[in-house]
Design a protein around this motif. Structure first.
Motif, mmCIF file in Angstrom:
data_model
loop_
_atom_site.group_PDB
_atom_site.id
_atom_site.type_symbol
_atom_site.label_atom_id
_atom_site.label_comp_id
_atom_site.label_asym_id
_atom_site.label_seq_id
_atom_site.Cartn_x
_atom_site.Cartn_y
_atom_site.Cartn_z
ATOM 1 N N ASP A 23 58.221 25.217 58.252
ATOM 2 C CA ASP A 23 57.351 24.762 57.169
ATOM 3 C C ASP A 23 56.246 25.792 56.972
ATOM 4 O O ASP A 23 55.332 25.911 57.783
ATOM 5 C CB ASP A 23 56.761 23.401 57.514
ATOM 6 N N TYR A 24 56.328 26.544 55.903
ATOM 7 C CA TYR A 24 55.355 27.590 55.629
ATOM 8 C C TYR A 24 54.185 27.090 54.792
ATOM 9 O O TYR A 24 53.198 27.787 54.653
ATOM 10 C CB TYR A 24 56.012 28.744 54.860
ATOM 11 N N TYR A 25 54.297 25.921 54.225
ATOM 12 C CA TYR A 25 53.345 25.499 53.213
ATOM 13 C C TYR A 25 52.279 24.540 53.724
ATOM 14 O O TYR A 25 51.216 24.451 53.150
ATOM 15 C CB TYR A 25 54.089 24.852 52.041
ATOM 16 N N THR A 26 52.561 23.806 54.784
ATOM 17 C CA THR A 26 51.587 22.845 55.303
ATOM 18 C C THR A 26 50.652 23.558 56.273
ATOM 19 O O THR A 26 51.102 24.142 57.263
ATOM 20 C CB THR A 26 52.299 21.694 56.023
ATOM 21 N N PRO A 27 49.343 23.533 56.017
ATOM 22 C CA PRO A 27 48.415 24.206 56.938
ATOM 23 C C PRO A 27 48.334 23.454 58.272
ATOM 24 O O PRO A 27 48.634 22.255 58.362
ATOM 25 C CB PRO A 27 47.083 24.166 56.192
ATOM 26 N N GLU A 28 47.914 24.166 59.311
ATOM 27 C CA GLU A 28 47.870 23.590 60.654
ATOM 28 C C GLU A 28 46.924 22.393 60.728
ATOM 29 O O GLU A 28 47.191 21.421 61.418
ATOM 30 C CB GLU A 28 47.443 24.661 61.663
ATOM 31 N N TRP A 29 45.796 22.452 60.023
ATOM 32 C CA TRP A 29 44.819 21.363 60.109
ATOM 33 C C TRP A 29 45.378 20.066 59.535
ATOM 34 O O TRP A 29 44.935 18.989 59.894
ATOM 35 C CB TRP A 29 43.519 21.735 59.406
#
Length: 100
Positions: free
Chosen positions: A82-88
């Motif tokens: 998943d490249y689109y969901t940020p870690e936070w």
């Protein structure tokens, strides 16, 4: 070395001396000549659209449009990162249960 420079100089001076030759493709406008470009545009439109219809019918007859609803789900089966969901965003309470 002098010959190429002389040739360029000759053509450069000729282009400056005879600018009317650059307009030699202009022709007198008549009632018939006003439609020449429109005729070519319509001809090419009908030729290319006719070829597109023929290619579409050939693809249809070859069976390339069968089960399109099943084929649309194939990209969903590819497992990738998943490249689109940020870690936070994974730290939020909504994600604590897993996928919603």
């Amino acid at each position: 070395m002098m010959v190429p420079f002389a040739g360029l100089l000759f053509f450069g001076l000729g282009a400056l001396a005879f600018p009317a030759l650059a307009l030699a493709h202009d022709q007198p406008e008549t009632k018939q000549s006003r439609w020449v470009m429109a005729d070519w545009m319509m001809d090419t439109f009908f030729i290319f659209s006719g070829l597109a219809v023929v290619a579409f019918l050939a693809a249809w007859k070859a069976g390339h449009f069968q089960e399109l609803d099943r084929m649309g789900g194939i990209p969903l089966l590819v497992q990738e990162e998943d490249y689109y969901t940020p870690e936070w965003a994974f730290d939020e309470e909504e994600w604590a249960d897993g996928d919603s």
